[in-house]
Design a protein around this motif. Structure first.
Motif, short mmCIF file in Angstrom:
data_model
loop_
_atom_site.label_atom_id
_atom_site.label_comp_id
_atom_site.label_asym_id
_atom_site.label_seq_id
_atom_site.Cartn_x
_atom_site.Cartn_y
_atom_site.Cartn_z
N LEU A 73 0.83 -1.21 0.00
CA LEU A 73 0.00 0.00 0.00
C LEU A 73 0.87 1.25 0.00
O LEU A 73 0.58 2.22 -0.72
CB LEU A 73 -0.95 0.00 1.21
CG LEU A 73 -2.01 -1.11 1.21
CD1 LEU A 73 -2.79 -1.12 2.52
CD2 LEU A 73 -2.97 -0.94 0.03
N ALA A 74 1.95 1.24 0.79
CA ALA A 74 2.84 2.41 0.85
C ALA A 74 3.48 2.68 -0.51
O ALA A 74 3.81 3.83 -0.82
CB ALA A 74 3.91 2.18 1.90
N GLY A 75 3.63 1.63 -1.32
CA GLY A 75 4.26 1.81 -2.63
C GLY A 75 3.32 2.38 -3.69
O GLY A 75 3.76 2.72 -4.79
N ASP A 99 9.35 2.38 12.16
CA ASP A 99 10.82 2.34 12.25
C ASP A 99 11.44 2.43 10.86
O ASP A 99 12.59 2.86 10.70
CB ASP A 99 11.28 1.04 12.93
CG ASP A 99 11.05 1.09 14.45
OD1 ASP A 99 10.72 2.17 14.97
OD2 ASP A 99 11.21 0.04 15.09
N ASP A 100 10.67 2.00 9.85
CA ASP A 100 11.14 2.03 8.46
C ASP A 100 10.82 3.37 7.79
O ASP A 100 10.98 3.52 6.57
CB ASP A 100 10.45 0.88 7.70
CG ASP A 100 11.21 0.46 6.47
OD1 ASP A 100 12.44 0.67 6.44
OD2 ASP A 100 10.57 -0.03 5.52
N GLY A 101 10.31 4.33 8.58
CA GLY A 101 10.07 5.68 8.06
C GLY A 101 8.72 5.87 7.40
O GLY A 101 8.49 6.87 6.74
N ARG A 102 7.80 4.90 7.59
CA ARG A 102 6.49 5.03 6.96
C ARG A 102 5.47 5.54 7.96
O ARG A 102 5.59 5.32 9.17
CB ARG A 102 6.03 3.69 6.39
CG ARG A 102 7.02 3.14 5.36
CD ARG A 102 6.62 1.75 4.94
NE ARG A 102 7.74 1.01 4.36
CZ ARG A 102 8.06 1.02 3.08
NH1 ARG A 102 7.38 1.75 2.23
NH2 ARG A 102 9.08 0.31 2.63
N GLY A 122 4.89 4.18 17.71
CA GLY A 122 5.37 5.13 16.69
C GLY A 122 4.31 5.56 15.69
O GLY A 122 4.65 6.06 14.60
N ALA A 123 3.04 5.38 16.03
CA ALA A 123 1.97 5.75 15.10
C ALA A 123 2.05 7.23 14.74
O ALA A 123 2.30 8.08 15.61
CB ALA A 123 0.61 5.44 15.72
#
Ligand code: G3P
Length: 220
Positions: A73-75, A99-102, A122-123
């Motif tokens: 989805l992020a892609g 943590d992966d910057g998304r 981290g939401a």
């Protein structure tokens, strides 16, 4: 306060985005089902219409598949926010993706304790559902008040409070008083925010009086 629209209806989003007042969009599996359209295509279309964040929700419930779905989805577009449910696997997915910057929107929040967990994971957004709490004779807006107060105690928390399941303009006004960051609005509620009977009556009187002057502002 930011306004998102809570719909997967592309025509509604196009119309409301033309006001310049829409900062983002949220969808969920029920809204996608209601649209009757292909999920991936709808998200891509919405992302082209709106510059701001567009929440697209994973459908899996176990961590590994949720993570893969989230990455897919992020892609789809740079402004996709991945939406995950507030479950242990959902928060594990939130932590990994964050943590992966998304950007991750944690949905189906019904307690302040859940909101604390989402912030720790981290939401980017926590989505408390105020209308559904009201529906069971609980107080949805007091949950918003609690979460805003708790997050304010910890300056390191960057999670934004995204008020969801909004049923009326009153929810929006109350959320703004409490300092919530975002309201996601059904299109009907966003339109209701514009309206007041005294505005309509006042405008009708102004137009009538203006017509009697026989004047025009612009040259014919
Ligand atoms: O998108 C999540 C939330 O806003 C859904 O609201 O009206 O189905 O309770 P509702």
């Amino acid at each position: 306060m930011k306004f998102f629209v809570d719909t997967a209806d592309v025509n509604e989003i196009r119309d409301l985005a033309s006001t310049g007042l829409v900062d983002g969009v949220t969808t969920n599996p029920s809204l996608i089902a209601k649209s009757g359209r292909n999920f991936i295509e709808v998200i891509q279309e919405i992302c082209e219409l709106v510059d701001g964040p567009v929440s697209a929700e994973v459908a899996a419930t176990d961590y590994e598949i949720m993570l893969e779905e989230g990455k897919k989805l992020a892609g789809l577009a740079p402004n996709v926010t991945i939406k995950v449910p507030l479950t242990p696997d959902g928060l594990k997915t939130c932590k990994a993706l964050s943590d992966d910057g998304r950007k991750v929107n944690v949905t189906l929040c019904f307690s302040a304790g859940q909101a604390i967990l989402a912030a720790k994971a981290g939401a980017a957004y926590i989505s408390p559902f105020v209308g559904r709490l009201d529906d069971i004779s609980s107080d949805g807006m007091s949950l918003i008040d609690d979460i805003c107060a708790i997050y304010a105690n910890y300056p390191e928390i960057n999670t934004e409070v995204l008020v969801a399941s909004i049923r009326s303009p009153n929810h929006v006004v109350e959320a703004a008083k409490m300092g919530a960051d975002v309201c996601t609005l059904p299109p009907t509620v966003l339109r209701q925010l514009f309206t007041h009977p005294l505005t309509s009556a006042g405008l009708a009187a102004f137009l009538s009086d203006w017509a009697e002057t026989g004047q025009q502002i612009l040259d014919p």
